[in-house]
Motif scaffolding. Sequence first.
Motif, PDB file in Angstrom:
ATOM      1  N   GLU A 179       0.811  -1.215   0.000  1.00 18.18           N
ATOM      2  CA  GLU A 179       0.000   0.000   0.000  1.00 18.18           C
ATOM      3  C   GLU A 179       0.850   1.274   0.000  1.00 18.18           C
ATOM      4  OE1 GLU A 179      -3.061  -0.006  -0.528  1.00 18.18           O
ATOM      5  OE2 GLU A 179      -3.692  -2.012   0.009  1.00 18.18           O
ATOM      6  N   TRP A 180       1.914   1.268   0.728  1.00 19.99           N
ATOM      7  CA  TRP A 180       2.850   2.388   0.723  1.00 19.99           C
ATOM      8  C   TRP A 180       4.082   1.815   0.032  1.00 19.99           C
ATOM      9  CZ3 TRP A 180       1.756   6.946   3.589  1.00 19.99           C
ATOM     10  CH2 TRP A 180       2.739   7.928   3.480  1.00 19.99           C
ATOM     11  N   PRO A 181       4.105   1.828  -1.271  1.00 22.83           N
ATOM     12  CA  PRO A 181       4.994   0.904  -1.983  1.00 22.83           C
ATOM     13  C   PRO A 181       6.478   1.139  -1.722  1.00 22.83           C
ATOM     14  CG  PRO A 181       4.024   2.484  -3.499  1.00 22.83           C
ATOM     15  CD  PRO A 181       3.377   2.704  -2.171  1.00 22.83           C
ATOM     16  N   LEU A 182       7.129   0.056  -1.395  1.00 23.13           N
ATOM     17  CA  LEU A 182       8.580   0.053  -1.313  1.00 23.13           C
ATOM     18  C   LEU A 182       9.146   0.103  -2.730  1.00 23.13           C
ATOM     19  CD1 LEU A 182       9.197  -2.676   1.392  1.00 23.13           C
ATOM     20  CD2 LEU A 182       9.416  -0.218   1.654  1.00 23.13           C
ATOM     21  N   ARG A 183      10.366   0.526  -2.866  1.00 25.42           N
ATOM     22  CA  ARG A 183      10.960   0.671  -4.197  1.00 25.42           C
ATOM     23  C   ARG A 183      10.977  -0.638  -4.992  1.00 25.42           C
ATOM     24  NH1 ARG A 183      12.389   4.809  -6.578  1.00 25.42           N
ATOM     25  NH2 ARG A 183      12.814   6.031  -4.729  1.00 25.42           N
ATOM     26  N   PRO A 184      11.301  -1.808  -4.405  1.00 22.71           N
ATOM     27  CA  PRO A 184      11.284  -3.023  -5.223  1.00 22.71           C
ATOM     28  C   PRO A 184       9.878  -3.443  -5.658  1.00 22.71           C
ATOM     29  CG  PRO A 184      12.498  -3.398  -3.184  1.00 22.71           C
ATOM     30  CD  PRO A 184      11.886  -2.051  -3.089  1.00 22.71           C
ATOM     31  N   LYS A 202       7.275  -1.218  -6.326  1.00 23.69           N
ATOM     32  CA  LYS A 202       6.636  -0.193  -7.156  1.00 23.69           C
ATOM     33  C   LYS A 202       6.540  -0.628  -8.607  1.00 23.69           C
ATOM     34  CE  LYS A 202       8.036   4.029  -4.939  1.00 23.69           C
ATOM     35  NZ  LYS A 202       8.826   5.219  -5.053  1.00 23.69           N
ATOM     36  N   GLY A 203       5.336  -0.500  -9.152  1.00 19.86           N
ATOM     37  CA  GLY A 203       5.127  -0.751 -10.565  1.00 19.86           C
ATOM     38  C   GLY A 203       5.058  -2.215 -10.969  1.00 19.86           C
ATOM     39  N   THR A 204       5.213  -3.137 -10.056  1.00 19.28           N
ATOM     40  CA  THR A 204       5.136  -4.557 -10.406  1.00 19.28           C
ATOM     41  C   THR A 204       3.680  -4.987 -10.519  1.00 19.28           C
ATOM     42  OG1 THR A 204       5.163  -5.258  -8.092  1.00 19.28           O
ATOM     43  CG2 THR A 204       7.300  -5.039  -9.205  1.00 19.28           C
ATOM     44  N   ARG A 205       3.496  -6.193 -11.014  1.00 13.87           N
ATOM     45  CA  ARG A 205       2.148  -6.743 -11.150  1.00 13.87           C
ATOM     46  C   ARG A 205       1.504  -6.925  -9.774  1.00 13.87           C
ATOM     47  NH1 ARG A 205       1.756 -12.204 -14.226  1.00 13.87           N
ATOM     48  NH2 ARG A 205       2.326 -10.861 -15.968  1.00 13.87           N
ATOM     49  N   PHE A 206       2.312  -7.275  -8.772  1.00 18.98           N
ATOM     50  CA  PHE A 206       1.780  -7.440  -7.419  1.00 18.98           C
ATOM     51  C   PHE A 206       1.262  -6.118  -6.859  1.00 18.98           C
ATOM     52  CE2 PHE A 206       4.901 -10.980  -7.530  1.00 18.98           C
ATOM     53  CZ  PHE A 206       3.967 -12.000  -7.469  1.00 18.98           C
ATOM     54  N   HIS A 207       1.951  -5.051  -7.168  1.00 18.15           N
ATOM     55  CA  HIS A 207       1.541  -3.743  -6.661  1.00 18.15           C
ATOM     56  C   HIS A 207       0.235  -3.276  -7.291  1.00 18.15           C
ATOM     57  CE1 HIS A 207       1.745   0.780  -6.705  1.00 18.15           C
ATOM     58  NE2 HIS A 207       1.726   0.489  -5.420  1.00 18.15           N
ATOM     59  N   ARG A 208      -0.026  -3.656  -8.531  1.00 20.56           N
ATOM     60  CA  ARG A 208      -1.229  -3.209  -9.228  1.00 20.56           C
ATOM     61  C   ARG A 208      -2.396  -4.171  -9.080  1.00 20.56           C
ATOM     62  NH1 ARG A 208       2.618  -2.351 -13.508  1.00 20.56           N
ATOM     63  NH2 ARG A 208       1.681  -4.138 -14.533  1.00 20.56           N
ATOM     64  N   SER A 209      -2.223  -5.285  -8.383  1.00 22.01           N
ATOM     65  CA  SER A 209      -3.256  -6.305  -8.285  1.00 22.01           C
ATOM     66  C   SER A 209      -4.222  -6.019  -7.139  1.00 22.01           C
ATOM     67  CB  SER A 209      -2.611  -7.676  -8.083  1.00 22.01           C
ATOM     68  OG  SER A 209      -3.594  -8.649  -7.872  1.00 22.01           O
ATOM     69  N   ILE A 210      -5.469  -5.710  -7.484  1.00 17.72           N
ATOM     70  CA  ILE A 210      -6.497  -5.495  -6.459  1.00 17.72           C
ATOM     71  C   ILE A 210      -6.968  -6.823  -5.864  1.00 17.72           C
ATOM     72  CG2 ILE A 210      -8.828  -4.605  -6.069  1.00 17.72           C
ATOM     73  CD1 ILE A 210      -8.200  -2.318  -7.938  1.00 17.72           C
ATOM     74  N   PRO A 211      -7.157  -7.901  -6.663  1.00 16.92           N
ATOM     75  CA  PRO A 211      -7.561  -9.167  -6.033  1.00 16.92           C
ATOM     76  C   PRO A 211      -6.551  -9.698  -5.007  1.00 16.92           C
ATOM     77  CG  PRO A 211      -7.997  -9.271  -8.372  1.00 16.92           C
ATOM     78  CD  PRO A 211      -7.235  -8.004  -8.130  1.00 16.92           C
ATOM     79  N   LEU A 212      -5.269  -9.477  -5.243  1.00 17.74           N
ATOM     80  CA  LEU A 212      -4.266  -9.884  -4.252  1.00 17.74           C
ATOM     81  C   LEU A 212      -4.466  -9.115  -2.947  1.00 17.74           C
ATOM     82  CD1 LEU A 212      -1.641 -11.412  -3.490  1.00 17.74           C
ATOM     83  CD2 LEU A 212      -0.406  -9.419  -4.355  1.00 17.74           C
TER      84      LEU A 212
END
Length: 172
Positions: A100-105, A107-117
Amino acid sequence: MGVLVWNELSRYVSLTASAYAVWASFWGMFFRKFFWDFVGGILRNPGGIQCVHISPISWAFVLMSRRPSPRARVFITVIVKVPFIQIMTTIVGFFILALEWPLRPVKGTRFHRSIPLRIFLLAFQAILALLFYQGTNASLWSLIAAVFYIRALTLGESIGPWKEQRGTVGQV
């Protein structure tokens, strides 16, 4: 008027719920008590197993010794004897905070953009936090954040790729 962006609202609620879950799990490691212990008997660290019973004659509190239900043995083991549930809640809470408060590694990955996750992790955090006494509020707010994310999915919202803000210092 503007349009409510549900994934931003749920992000803020999720940040708060996860921070509270981590805080509650730290308290749960020191004061080990599972939430459903009032069914069989109250388990306290210095006093052992106790139950408070109200006498129907004098309405005075009488302390009676009673053993908890054998079905609660699993909860006593994973919450009171070994704080496994509290440790798992801490790990899940830190992972959600990293999303939610994205760490640098992240940021922008598929995990960061996944709402179902995020919905899955918040539901898992809610189940874990509900098991120990200090995490009941974190459990409630995690479920509220998960419902907000479900609403964002039904409206077709998505979390876009991370955009770096590039500019010079002092430029407006």
